[in-house]
Design a protein around this motif. Structure first.
Motif, mmCIF file in Angstrom:
data_model
loop_
_atom_site.group_PDB
_atom_site.id
_atom_site.type_symbol
_atom_site.label_atom_id
_atom_site.label_comp_id
_atom_site.label_asym_id
_atom_site.label_seq_id
_atom_site.Cartn_x
_atom_site.Cartn_y
_atom_site.Cartn_z
ATOM 1 N N HIS A 202 0.857 -1.193 0.000
ATOM 2 C CA HIS A 202 0.000 0.000 0.000
ATOM 3 C C HIS A 202 0.894 1.245 0.000
ATOM 4 C CE1 HIS A 202 -2.922 -2.929 0.942
ATOM 5 N NE2 HIS A 202 -3.841 -2.131 1.462
ATOM 6 N N VAL A 203 0.433 2.293 -0.664
ATOM 7 C CA VAL A 203 1.185 3.546 -0.757
ATOM 8 C C VAL A 203 0.243 4.698 -0.436
ATOM 9 C CG1 VAL A 203 2.336 5.102 -2.400
ATOM 10 C CG2 VAL A 203 2.790 2.665 -2.496
ATOM 11 N N ALA A 204 0.755 5.701 0.268
ATOM 12 C CA ALA A 204 -0.072 6.864 0.600
ATOM 13 C C ALA A 204 0.279 8.042 -0.296
ATOM 14 C CB ALA A 204 0.142 7.255 2.057
ATOM 15 N N ILE A 205 -0.757 8.758 -0.765
ATOM 16 C CA ILE A 205 -0.545 10.062 -1.406
ATOM 17 C C ILE A 205 -0.693 11.093 -0.300
ATOM 18 C CG2 ILE A 205 -1.453 11.759 -3.041
ATOM 19 C CD1 ILE A 205 -2.506 9.551 -4.755
ATOM 20 N N GLU A 206 0.291 11.985 -0.211
ATOM 21 C CA GLU A 206 0.251 13.035 0.820
ATOM 22 C C GLU A 206 -0.788 14.094 0.497
ATOM 23 O OE1 GLU A 206 4.435 13.983 3.019
ATOM 24 O OE2 GLU A 206 3.996 15.050 1.194
ATOM 25 N N LYS A 207 -1.343 14.697 1.538
ATOM 26 C CA LYS A 207 -2.117 15.922 1.342
ATOM 27 C C LYS A 207 -1.139 16.999 0.857
ATOM 28 C CE LYS A 207 -6.055 15.843 4.530
ATOM 29 N NZ LYS A 207 -6.773 14.929 3.672
ATOM 30 N N PRO A 208 -1.483 17.720 -0.219
ATOM 31 C CA PRO A 208 -0.527 18.695 -0.756
ATOM 32 C C PRO A 208 -0.479 19.978 0.066
ATOM 33 C CG PRO A 208 -2.488 18.574 -2.136
ATOM 34 C CD PRO A 208 -2.699 17.617 -1.005
ATOM 35 N N MET A 209 0.077 19.870 1.267
ATOM 36 C CA MET A 209 0.155 21.019 2.164
ATOM 37 C C MET A 209 1.592 21.209 2.617
ATOM 38 S SD MET A 209 -3.202 19.855 4.244
ATOM 39 C CE MET A 209 -3.220 21.066 5.540
ATOM 40 N N THR A 210 1.991 22.458 2.792
ATOM 41 C CA THR A 210 3.374 22.776 3.167
ATOM 42 C C THR A 210 3.649 22.481 4.631
ATOM 43 O OG1 THR A 210 3.057 24.634 1.661
ATOM 44 C CG2 THR A 210 5.099 24.589 2.912
ATOM 45 N N GLU A 211 2.676 22.805 5.484
ATOM 46 C CA GLU A 211 2.976 22.857 6.919
ATOM 47 C C GLU A 211 2.842 21.507 7.638
ATOM 48 O OE1 GLU A 211 -1.173 23.924 5.876
ATOM 49 O OE2 GLU A 211 0.756 24.736 5.293
ATOM 50 N N VAL A 212 2.043 20.587 7.090
ATOM 51 C CA VAL A 212 1.889 19.293 7.769
ATOM 52 C C VAL A 212 2.050 18.159 6.771
ATOM 53 C CG1 VAL A 212 0.366 20.071 9.625
ATOM 54 C CG2 VAL A 212 -0.637 19.376 7.453
ATOM 55 N N ARG A 213 2.362 16.989 7.298
ATOM 56 C CA ARG A 213 2.407 15.796 6.453
ATOM 57 C C ARG A 213 1.278 14.879 6.894
ATOM 58 N NH1 ARG A 213 8.277 14.174 4.072
ATOM 59 N NH2 ARG A 213 8.254 15.970 2.721
ATOM 60 N N SER A 214 0.297 14.687 6.028
ATOM 61 C CA SER A 214 -0.777 13.761 6.367
ATOM 62 C C SER A 214 -1.254 13.055 5.105
ATOM 63 C CB SER A 214 -1.937 14.507 7.035
ATOM 64 O OG SER A 214 -2.442 15.492 6.174
ATOM 65 N N VAL A 215 -1.963 11.950 5.299
ATOM 66 C CA VAL A 215 -2.367 11.093 4.181
ATOM 67 C C VAL A 215 -3.634 11.631 3.519
ATOM 68 C CG1 VAL A 215 -3.173 8.774 3.585
ATOM 69 C CG2 VAL A 215 -1.283 9.061 5.201
ATOM 70 N N HIS A 216 -3.589 11.715 2.207
ATOM 71 C CA HIS A 216 -4.753 12.170 1.442
ATOM 72 C C HIS A 216 -5.532 10.972 0.894
ATOM 73 C CE1 HIS A 216 -7.004 15.142 -0.916
ATOM 74 N NE2 HIS A 216 -6.983 14.251 -1.892
ATOM 75 N N GLN A 217 -4.789 9.967 0.409
ATOM 76 C CA GLN A 217 -5.427 8.811 -0.226
ATOM 77 C C GLN A 217 -4.480 7.615 -0.166
ATOM 78 O OE1 GLN A 217 -8.578 8.534 -2.041
ATOM 79 N NE2 GLN A 217 -7.984 6.402 -1.897
ATOM 80 N N ILE A 218 -5.043 6.424 0.027
ATOM 81 C CA ILE A 218 -4.229 5.193 0.020
ATOM 82 C C ILE A 218 -4.387 4.501 -1.338
ATOM 83 C CG2 ILE A 218 -3.877 2.922 1.082
ATOM 84 C CD1 ILE A 218 -3.134 5.049 3.028
ATOM 85 N N LEU A 219 -3.259 4.046 -1.885
ATOM 86 C CA LEU A 219 -3.267 3.346 -3.170
ATOM 87 C C LEU A 219 -2.755 1.924 -3.003
ATOM 88 C CD1 LEU A 219 -1.400 6.014 -5.335
ATOM 89 C CD2 LEU A 219 -3.856 5.866 -4.887
ATOM 90 N N VAL A 220 -3.208 1.055 -3.902
ATOM 91 C CA VAL A 220 -2.646 -0.292 -4.017
ATOM 92 C C VAL A 220 -2.153 -0.418 -5.468
ATOM 93 C CG1 VAL A 220 -3.060 -2.758 -3.706
ATOM 94 C CG2 VAL A 220 -4.345 -1.118 -2.328
ATOM 95 N N PRO A 221 -0.883 -0.035 -5.720
ATOM 96 C CA PRO A 221 -0.407 0.082 -7.106
ATOM 97 C C PRO A 221 -0.145 -1.242 -7.820
ATOM 98 C CG PRO A 221 0.927 1.377 -5.578
ATOM 99 C CD PRO A 221 0.118 0.424 -4.771
ATOM 100 N N LYS A 222 -0.182 -2.370 -7.073
ATOM 101 C CA LYS A 222 0.160 -3.688 -7.618
ATOM 102 C C LYS A 222 1.601 -3.651 -8.141
ATOM 103 C CE LYS A 222 -4.644 -4.625 -8.042
ATOM 104 N NZ LYS A 222 -5.738 -3.994 -8.748
ATOM 105 N N ASP A 223 1.899 -4.301 -9.285
ATOM 106 C CA ASP A 223 3.290 -4.360 -9.778
ATOM 107 C C ASP A 223 3.559 -3.159 -10.687
ATOM 108 O OD1 ASP A 223 3.235 -6.711 -8.425
ATOM 109 O OD2 ASP A 223 3.455 -8.024 -10.159
ATOM 110 N N ASN A 224 3.730 -2.004 -10.080
ATOM 111 C CA ASN A 224 3.876 -0.763 -10.844
ATOM 112 C C ASN A 224 4.762 0.230 -10.112
ATOM 113 O OD1 ASN A 224 2.240 -0.728 -13.357
ATOM 114 N ND2 ASN A 224 0.557 -1.225 -11.973
ATOM 115 N N ALA A 225 5.026 1.341 -10.800
ATOM 116 C CA ALA A 225 5.722 2.479 -10.197
ATOM 117 C C ALA A 225 4.706 3.565 -9.891
ATOM 118 C CB ALA A 225 6.776 3.004 -11.160
ATOM 119 N N VAL A 226 5.029 4.374 -8.881
ATOM 120 C CA VAL A 226 4.187 5.513 -8.502
ATOM 121 C C VAL A 226 5.083 6.740 -8.419
ATOM 122 C CG1 VAL A 226 2.583 6.452 -6.789
ATOM 123 C CG2 VAL A 226 2.797 3.975 -7.034
#
Length: 321
Positions: A202-226
């Motif tokens: 599983h891979v997380a996409i970050e919320k596009p914010m400067t001041e904090v790091r938090s998860v925006h969306q979880i992905l399951v990329p399978k056999d791929n690059a992100v």
């Protein structure tokens, strides 16, 4: 259905420094099946070679020497440099010049390159003079021969080299018979197979914010690059305006639109890296249209007055958790 957890498998974590950033590699292997010290040394050697081929920060790198040269005759280049420049030109042409690896002088002019100039807005004259010496039309690759049409042409592969680094490391890992892994360099990653628990990675996409790091969306990329491109970390402010490190080749200026992050899933990390940058330059509507037109798995986040808005291509949907 997931395979069940195998007690004979262990997770090995390899970490190090490369390309001005870090790498993190997770390998799921059978106990004692891999000589870890040898593998880590091979990975480090391989990444050093990539750096020595295409870094603009190393004065003696193959790319730096090409950039410094005033010659316009064809130059023989290494296989690695050939692979990256060939794909960069392909994506550049496909995207109507939105990925332009000759844009380095503009990146430097705005203070985001190896020269780290002061954080000031360049004059119109400086912008115009710099724009005159950029353009993919001045660069040609025939087999392993690279030619620049103007002596001052400068090639910068920072938008795609990390992705290439991920690809060559995964090739090395697979050549060692390892089928379950996660390879990440500076945020670009490629995954295959399963975690030790038997689950898919599983891979997380970050919320596009400067001041904090938090998860925006979880992905399951399978056999791929992100790969994710965004302008919310690297920028400067002057005269009450915010200037992104992502430069629009058409205007010669940092992008100025509401698109804040583009994530692309593709079998190649190098290609995902290049596509996400090209789409980031385009802006929300053009990027979405381009992704659909070329059947790209893309997740696009824009900023609105009410928060963040997403556009997701049909090809990306299967990877959402």
């Amino acid at each position: 259905c997931f395979p069940s957890k195998d007690p004979n498998k262990e997770v090995i974590l390899l970490q190090g420094l490369t390309m001005g950033t870090t790498y993190n590699i997770k390998l799921v292997v059978k106990n004692d099946s891999v000589k870890i010290d040898t593998l880590q040394r091979d990975i480090d050697d391989l990444l050093k070679q990539v750096n020595q081929e295409m870094s603009t920060y190393i004065p003696t790198s193959e790319l730096s020497l090409f950039n410094k040269s005033q010659r316009t005759e064809p130059v023989e280049i290494s296989r690695g440099l050939q692979r990256v420049i060939k794909e960069s030109i392909r994506i550049g042409q496909m995207s109507g010049g939105m990925l332009d690896i000759t844009i380095g002088p503009l990146v430097n002019l705005w203070g985001f390159g190896p020269e780290n100039r002061p954080e000031i807005v360049p004059s119109r004259e400086a912008l115009s003079a710099t724009k005159a010496r950029i353009g993919l039309k001045y660069l040609s690759l025939q087999g392993n021969k690279l030619t620049k049409a103007i002596p001052e042409l400068y090639v910068d592969l920072s938008t795609i080299a990390k992705g290439y680094g991920v690809d060559v490391v995964t090739e090395l890992i697979e050549n060692n018979g390892i089928e379950n892994y996660l390879v990440e360099i500076g945020g670009e990653m490629r995954l295959k197979g399963f975690k030790a628990s038997g689950e898919l990675w599983h891979v997380a996409i970050e919320k596009p914010m400067t001041e904090v790091r938090s998860v925006h969306q979880i992905l399951v990329p399978k056999d791929n690059a992100v790969a994710t491109s965004g302008d919310y970390r690297n920028y400067f402010e002057a005269d009450g305006m915010r200037f992104s490190h992502i430069i629009d080749p058409d205007t010669g200026k940092p992008i100025n639109h509401k698109l804040v992050s583009v994530t692309v899933i593709h079998p190649s990390s190098m290609t995902a890296d290049g596509l996400s940058t090209a789409m980031m330059v385009m802006g929300e509507d053009k990027a979405f249209e381009f992704a659909n037109q070329h059947d790209i798995a893309a997740y696009i986040i824009s900023k609105t007055e009410d928060g963040f808005k997403e556009k997701i291509t049909v090809k990306f949907m299967p990877y959402l958790k």
